[in-house]
Enzyme design. Structure first.
Site, PDB file in Angstrom:
ATOM      1  N   HIS A  88       0.131  12.620   5.561  1.00 42.51           N
ATOM      2  CA  HIS A  88      -1.114  13.109   6.166  1.00 42.51           C
ATOM      3  C   HIS A  88      -0.841  14.196   7.207  1.00 42.51           C
ATOM      4  O   HIS A  88      -1.546  15.212   7.267  1.00 42.51           O
ATOM      5  CB  HIS A  88      -1.867  11.951   6.820  1.00 42.51           C
ATOM      6  CG  HIS A  88      -2.564  11.061   5.851  1.00 42.51           C
ATOM      7  ND1 HIS A  88      -3.380  10.020   6.242  1.00 42.51           N
ATOM      8  CD2 HIS A  88      -2.588  11.057   4.487  1.00 42.51           C
ATOM      9  CE1 HIS A  88      -3.862   9.404   5.177  1.00 42.51           C
ATOM     10  NE2 HIS A  88      -3.395  10.016   4.111  1.00 42.51           N
ATOM     11  N   TYR A  98     -11.606  10.491   9.023  1.00 44.39           N
ATOM     12  CA  TYR A  98     -11.573   9.071   8.678  1.00 44.39           C
ATOM     13  C   TYR A  98     -12.964   8.436   8.590  1.00 44.39           C
ATOM     14  O   TYR A  98     -13.209   7.611   7.690  1.00 44.39           O
ATOM     15  CB  TYR A  98     -10.681   8.309   9.658  1.00 44.39           C
ATOM     16  CG  TYR A  98      -9.205   8.459   9.341  1.00 44.39           C
ATOM     17  CD1 TYR A  98      -8.574   7.590   8.463  1.00 44.39           C
ATOM     18  CD2 TYR A  98      -8.457   9.498   9.891  1.00 44.39           C
ATOM     19  CE1 TYR A  98      -7.229   7.734   8.150  1.00 44.39           C
ATOM     20  CE2 TYR A  98      -7.117   9.657   9.586  1.00 44.39           C
ATOM     21  CZ  TYR A  98      -6.506   8.777   8.712  1.00 44.39           C
ATOM     22  OH  TYR A  98      -5.173   8.932   8.391  1.00 44.39           O
ATOM     23  N   GLU A 140       0.030   9.627  13.114  1.00 50.59           N
ATOM     24  CA  GLU A 140      -0.080  11.041  12.745  1.00 50.59           C
ATOM     25  C   GLU A 140      -0.098  11.940  13.970  1.00 50.59           C
ATOM     26  O   GLU A 140       0.524  13.014  13.976  1.00 50.59           O
ATOM     27  CB  GLU A 140      -1.337  11.250  11.895  1.00 50.59           C
ATOM     28  CG  GLU A 140      -1.193  10.672  10.491  1.00 50.59           C
ATOM     29  CD  GLU A 140      -2.515  10.343   9.830  1.00 50.59           C
ATOM     30  OE1 GLU A 140      -3.559  10.876  10.281  1.00 50.59           O
ATOM     31  OE2 GLU A 140      -2.527   9.548   8.878  1.00 50.59           O
ATOM     32  N   SER A 209      10.435  19.212  -1.057  1.00 44.36           N
ATOM     33  CA  SER A 209      11.607  18.845  -0.262  1.00 44.36           C
ATOM     34  C   SER A 209      12.394  20.091   0.116  1.00 44.36           C
ATOM     35  O   SER A 209      12.450  21.066  -0.637  1.00 44.36           O
ATOM     36  CB  SER A 209      12.503  17.901  -1.054  1.00 44.36           C
ATOM     37  OG  SER A 209      11.893  16.639  -1.217  1.00 44.36           O
ATOM     38  N   GLY A 282      14.407  15.978  -8.688  1.00 45.09           N
ATOM     39  CA  GLY A 282      14.703  15.060  -7.594  1.00 45.09           C
ATOM     40  C   GLY A 282      16.005  15.374  -6.888  1.00 45.09           C
ATOM     41  O   GLY A 282      16.315  14.785  -5.841  1.00 45.09           O
TER      42      GLY A 282
END
Length: 435
Positions: A88, A98, A140, A209, A282
């Site tokens: 998030h 939210y 967060e 990544s 990966g």
């Protein structure tokens, strides 16, 4: 935590809610995007909405959180919450979103479950929702503060300084801050979010990544996802919108909006043995980890294990050999599904010795004895990865990344080999559906 009265109600209604979560989350997203179409265009991954994986992840997270509260009322599942919070924070999710989610989620619950949703049930599940929401908001905020996120949002412009084509399907992009300031520091294994404006005007976001962190910049490596190309996905799974855009339109000099690095699956600072096991794309966080270990002169025992279709589709194949050569305690184990040509005595272009047949047990021990007792620094096998074919040292910490079916198999093999579950960590590209 959850009040006794609400815990009793949630415990009694959890089976009904869990049994209908797929229907509830489907209706929830329909209602949410009807009321706020900008969220689908500029925040949520349209591909994950189309293939249903985001709905599955949401349903699993809600059920897991509620189940934990009823079974362990004095604690909360911080590992799960932290992983969600990192995602998030990298997307720029705000606290004021939210209540919007709560409104449409509870409307969906009421519509699906009908008269079973009494005022008492609503109060109990409202307590569950806000316990989870407030925990995520707090984590967060802490993560964003630690990352130095500015008041105006998570995005910072980066210039694409270079592009390298690793394979036909994978390209690496070197990113440098457009203002000339240094890039933020990152821990090996972390990722960044990248936002691009697509031809239809949507600003879609994907997380990649870090495959390295060159001086003053960040490095990501992106696989172009073809329609139906995700492992285990249906044939009508849509093509990757952002990966396709980056491959087709970003060649160097362009500006991309990028978040600071986030992610909770990071290389530990210990000195015990490591296993880095990956498949396909990966390998990106694993290469980043290896680069860090090589740069710091690590003397840890390291096994770098990778599975791919063939050497031609294996990103960073030469980098893997170069990095493990720098690490005195590192060996590489490779598996290629399509096999490789092997001629006795032939050394291939990157110095890797390829084996057509799988060698293990007594056969491998005999081969090592003939070679003077030392294992080959690189061993290549035909077929799918099987970690039971290698000796995993006691005390090994394992990191897994790749398609979910691959990671499930690898985790099972490590558990069978005696690696404790607490020592096995994994990173999922996409919604976390669990292993």
């Amino acid at each position: 935590m959850l009040s006794p009265k609400s815990a009793e109600t949630v415990r009694a209604t959890l089976p009904a809610v869990s049994g209908s979560l797929s229907e509830i989350t489907t209706l929830f997203y329909e209602k949410l995007f009807a009321a706020h179409p900008e969220l689908l265009r500029h925040l949520f991954n349209r591909g994950n909405q189309a293939n249903g994986s985001q709905r599955q992840a949401l349903a699993g997270a809600v059920a897991a959180f509620a189940g934990h509260l009823t079974e362990h009322p004095d604690s909360r599942p911080d590992t799960m919450l932290t992983r969600i919070a990192h995602k998030h924070a990298s997307l720029g999710v705000r606290a004021d979103q939210y209540p919007i989610v709560r409104e449409h989620l509870f409307a969906a619950i009421a519509e699906v479950l009908g008269e079973a949703v009494t005022d008492e049930v609503v109060r109990a599940w409202d307590e569950v929702y806000w316990l989870m929401a407030h925990a995520l908001i707090a984590i967060e905020k802490r993560l964003s503060d630690e990352a130095g996120v500015a008041e105006d949002g998570v995005w910072r412009p980066y210039r694409v300084a270079a592009r390298v084509q690793e394979t036909d399907e994978v390209a690496t992009f070197l990113l440098r801050p457009a203002d000339g300031a240094p890039a933020p520091s990152a821990r090996p294994g972390q990722y960044v979010s990248v936002q691009v404006q697509l031809p239809d005007g949507a600003r879609q976001i994907r997380q990649y990544s870090l495959s390295g962190q060159p001086d003053g910049g960040l490095q990501i490596s992106v696989k172009r996802v073809a329609a139906g190309g995700r492992p285990g996905a249906p044939s009508d799974d849509p093509a990757g919108e952002v990966s396709g855009y980056l491959h087709a339109h970003v060649h160097g000099g362009e500006t991309l909006h990028v978040s600071p690095p986030f992610g909770d699956v990071v290389l530990d600072d210990g000195d015990g043995p490591l296993l880095l096991a990956s498949a396909g794309i990966g390998c990106t966080p694993m290469v980043g980890m290896l680069a860090h270990l090589a740069a710091t002169g690590s003397r840890r025992r390291i096994i770098a294990a990778h599975a791919d279709r063939s050497p031609a589709t294996h990103p960073f194949r030469t980098d893997l050999r170069r990095l493990t050569d720098k690490l005195t305690g590192a060996t590489t184990e490779l598996w290629y599904e399509e096999g490789v040509r092997y001629d006795e005595g032939v050394q291939y272009e990157d110095g890797v010795r390829y084996e057509e047949a799988v060698r293990h047990g007594e056969e491998r021990a005999e081969a090592e004895a003939e070679a003077g007792g030392a294992a080959d620094p690189v061993t290549v096998r035909t077929g799918r990865m099987d970690l039971t074919q290698i000796v995993v040292p006691a005390g090994t910490t394992a990191y897994l990344c790749g398609p979910v079916p691959f990671m499930k198999a690898a985790r099972a093999q490590l558990l069978a080999s005696g690696v404790p579950a607490s020592n096995i960590h994994y990173e999922v590209f996409g919604p976390d559906l669990g292993l």
